[in-house]
Design a protein around this motif. Sequence first.
Motif, PDB file in Angstrom:
ATOM      1  N   GLY A  17      47.459  65.703  -0.417  1.00 50.31           N
ATOM      2  CA  GLY A  17      48.282  64.588  -0.856  1.00 50.31           C
ATOM      3  C   GLY A  17      49.624  64.464  -0.174  1.00 50.31           C
ATOM      4  N   THR A  18      49.821  65.122   0.971  1.00 49.80           N
ATOM      5  CA  THR A  18      51.051  64.977   1.740  1.00 49.80           C
ATOM      6  C   THR A  18      50.687  64.583   3.169  1.00 49.80           C
ATOM      7  N   PRO A  73      52.432  66.848  -3.509  1.00 46.71           N
ATOM      8  CA  PRO A  73      51.728  65.596  -3.811  1.00 46.71           C
ATOM      9  C   PRO A  73      52.215  64.966  -5.101  1.00 46.71           C
ATOM     10  N   ARG A  74      51.971  63.670  -5.222  1.00 46.19           N
ATOM     11  CA  ARG A  74      52.339  62.948  -6.443  1.00 46.19           C
ATOM     12  C   ARG A  74      51.180  62.881  -7.440  1.00 46.19           C
ATOM     13  N   ASP A  75      49.964  62.796  -6.924  1.00 43.80           N
ATOM     14  CA  ASP A  75      48.787  62.715  -7.790  1.00 43.80           C
ATOM     15  C   ASP A  75      48.612  64.033  -8.547  1.00 43.80           C
ATOM     16  N   LEU A  76      48.343  63.929  -9.853  1.00 45.96           N
ATOM     17  CA  LEU A  76      48.277  65.133 -10.681  1.00 45.96           C
ATOM     18  C   LEU A  76      47.132  66.054 -10.274  1.00 45.96           C
ATOM     19  N   LEU A  77      45.998  65.479  -9.867  1.00 47.36           N
ATOM     20  CA  LEU A  77      44.890  66.320  -9.429  1.00 47.36           C
ATOM     21  C   LEU A  77      45.238  67.044  -8.126  1.00 47.36           C
ATOM     22  N   ASP A  78      45.961  66.362  -7.237  1.00 48.92           N
ATOM     23  CA  ASP A  78      46.405  67.016  -6.009  1.00 48.92           C
ATOM     24  C   ASP A  78      47.403  68.133  -6.320  1.00 48.92           C
ATOM     25  N   VAL A  79      48.249  67.907  -7.314  1.00 51.21           N
ATOM     26  CA  VAL A  79      49.195  68.955  -7.724  1.00 51.21           C
ATOM     27  C   VAL A  79      48.431  70.177  -8.240  1.00 51.21           C
ATOM     28  N   SER A  95      58.227  64.444   1.616  1.00 50.08           N
ATOM     29  CA  SER A  95      57.666  65.010   0.390  1.00 50.08           C
ATOM     30  C   SER A  95      56.753  66.178   0.741  1.00 50.08           C
ATOM     31  N   SER A 103      41.958  68.201   3.216  1.00 53.26           N
ATOM     32  CA  SER A 103      43.297  67.928   3.750  1.00 53.26           C
ATOM     33  C   SER A 103      43.402  68.395   5.198  1.00 53.26           C
TER      34      SER A 103
END
Length: 271
Positions: free
Chosen positions: A200-201, A119-125, A116, A190
Motif C-alpha cells: 500500500g505504499t 499504508p492507509r488501507d486497514l488490511l494493508d496495515v 507515506s 507488493s
Amino acid sequence: MPTNEQLTLFLWLQGLFPRRVNYWLLIKGLVLSPQDLLNGETMDPNLSLVRLNLDVATGSISWKSNPESDPLPPEISTSSPCLRIRDTKTGNERWVRESSSIITYLEEVYADRGPSLKPRDLLDVAAMNDLVGQINLSIIESLTYIRHASPQFAAFAGIKEEERSQPAARVGHQGMVKGFMKVQDWARDSLATTGWLTPGTDGPGLVDANLAAVRRYLELVYGWDIFEKSELKPLAEWYERFKGLPWWAALEERPNVHPSEFKFTIEKFEV
C-alpha cells in the motif's frame, strides 16, 4: 503533533535497531542527508537527536551522549534506540523503546510530511504488521545461529566453548531462512507491483526500513549475507534495490562505517 510535545531520539547510529530509525529519517526527509544525521540535525525543531557512543574503557558497556547535556536516564541507559516524548508545559515524559514501534509512532506523528511509509488501507496495515512481526521473529532465529556460530558472541552470551552446538546453529539458521521465506511470500504482491516490501505504499516503507537494517548490520558485524540461500533470491534482489536509494552510499559505504572492535567472526557451520 501537539506544539507542546518535544520528541528526542537517542541513537547509537551504528547499531542494528537504530539503523531502522536512521533509514526512516532519511526516507521520510526529516533528515536531509547522512551528514546531517551524523551531526544530529533534523528538519523539525520539535525533533531532536542525541547520538550515543559506546564507552567500553571500564570493561562494561555504557553510553556517552552527544550532546552531553541530555544523557539517557540511568534506568534505561542500555536502551538504544529509544524515543522520549516530553510535554514542555507539564514536564511529563513518556518513552517508546522498540525500534519498530518508534518508527511506526513517528510515521503517525509525521503523516502529513514527506512520503507515506505506511499504508492507509486497514488490511494493508494489518499485512504490514504481520511482516514486521515475522521479521522480528526471524531475527530471534538468527541470534540462535550466531550464538553458536560466532565464538565471540557465544562468550558474550555466556556460552562456553564446549557448549557451542552445530545442531543448535543449524536449527537457528533454518528457522531464520523459513521466516524470511514467509516475508517474501507475504510481500509477493507488493514486490511485483512496486518493488518494495511494504504493502500500500509507492516506495520503501516501514517494512523495508525494518528489514534492510538487519541485512546491513549483520553484514557489517559478521560478514554474513542473510539472504545468501537461493530460496531468498527475491529478498536479495530487493536489498540491492534498497541500496540504490540516493543517500545509501554516503551513509553506509563511508570509511569506518562500523567500529572495528565490534566486528566478529562466524564459523562456517554446515547449515
